[in-house]
Design a protein around this motif. Structure first.
Motif, short mmCIF file in Angstrom:
data_model
loop_
_atom_site.label_atom_id
_atom_site.label_comp_id
_atom_site.label_asym_id
_atom_site.label_seq_id
_atom_site.Cartn_x
_atom_site.Cartn_y
_atom_site.Cartn_z
N PHE A 25 37.71 39.68 36.86
CA PHE A 25 37.05 40.13 35.63
C PHE A 25 36.51 41.54 35.76
O PHE A 25 36.71 42.39 34.92
N GLU A 40 28.65 38.08 33.74
CA GLU A 40 29.49 38.91 32.88
C GLU A 40 28.73 40.03 32.18
O GLU A 40 29.17 41.19 32.19
N GLU A 70 33.78 29.23 39.09
CA GLU A 70 34.31 30.36 38.34
C GLU A 70 33.61 30.49 36.98
O GLU A 70 33.18 31.56 36.58
N SER A 106 37.58 35.04 39.79
CA SER A 106 37.64 35.52 38.44
C SER A 106 36.58 36.54 38.26
O SER A 106 36.67 37.41 37.44
N LYS A 158 33.98 37.49 42.81
CA LYS A 158 34.10 36.15 42.44
C LYS A 158 33.88 35.16 43.44
O LYS A 158 33.95 34.75 43.73
N GLU A 175 31.10 33.59 35.68
CA GLU A 175 31.43 34.37 34.49
C GLU A 175 30.26 34.38 33.51
O GLU A 175 29.88 35.42 32.99
#
Length: 227
Positions: A12, A114, A106, A8, A3, A110
């Motif tokens: 994550f 992701e 962040e 995150s 991150k 993501e």
């Protein structure tokens, strides 16, 4: 697995991406043509620790190489983004400004990464945790703790343990054989321009590292014989 990749990202990857399972299968490609397996005649190598066939050893190293090629870009990105983040944070005057900027970064990470992170297996995650330490000088656990909180670091690590991953793992090429192999694969990839080189947070002299393991292998049988 982060991150900046920051946190995150880190959080994550830890709590979700490692949940996948994976069977080590190997499909040969043209790039792997230098590694040839003999089906009719297998060469057997004896070592002080175990016995294994050469084809199995080469297969294991090739699988490790592919894992490294898959996750190294994430580790490099983590180091790059942490540097950028810290530089920007230092210019912001208030905690409110810093918090707002952090949330923006962040959210971007993501949305951007992701889908790719969810494809990582638990074994990929084990390698990524080591490479994040190599590139940042901090464990994944410490990064989450610093940029998120001790509580989130604790729960992230507890979740990772369910998938045989320890976020406190360090990268120790002088002590751990797999880490030494990882460094060798990275060194070759950098020299052949297969991966974009980024110096480790803690300098590593590969020639000295190589000599260290050569001497370690030479002295180990003698030490065991004295027991």
């Amino acid at each position: 697995m982060y991150k900046l990749i920051l946190s995150s990202f880190l959080l994550f990857i830890t709590t979700f991406s490692f949940a996948q399972t994976e069977t080590d299968t190997l499909k040969m490609t043209q790039q792997d043509s230098s590694i040839i397996y003999s089906i009719e005649l297998k060469e057997i190598i004896f070592t002080p620790d175990n016995v294994y066939s050469m084809d199995e050893d080469k297969k294991a190293k090739l699988i490790l190489k592919r894992r490294i090629f898959k996750v190294y870009p994430f580790a490099k990105l983590t180091a790059d983004k942490l540097t950028q983040l810290n530089a920007t944070m230092a210019k912001l005057k208030t905690n409110r400004e810093k918090k707002k900027y952090f949330k923006i970064v962040e959210k971007y990470l993501e949305e951007e990464f992701e889908p790719r992170l969810k494809k990582l297996s638990r074994k990929d995650g084990q390698i990524l945790v080591k490479l994040i330490y190599r590139q940042t000088g901090s464990t994944t656990f410490d990064l989450i703790k610093e940029y998120k909180s001790s509580w989130k670091a604790f729960w992230a690590n507890s979740t990772a343990y369910l998938f045989d991953i320890n976020l406190k793992t360090q990268y120790k090429p002088y002590d751990v054989k797999e880490d030494y192999q990882i460094e060798g694969i990275l060194n070759a990839a950098f020299n052949q321009s297969q991966l974009t080189k980024q110096e480790p947070a803690k300098p590593i002299d590969f020639d000295k590292l190589n000599n260290h393991w050569i001497n370690k292998i030479k002295t180990k049988p003698t030490a065991e014989a004295k027991k």
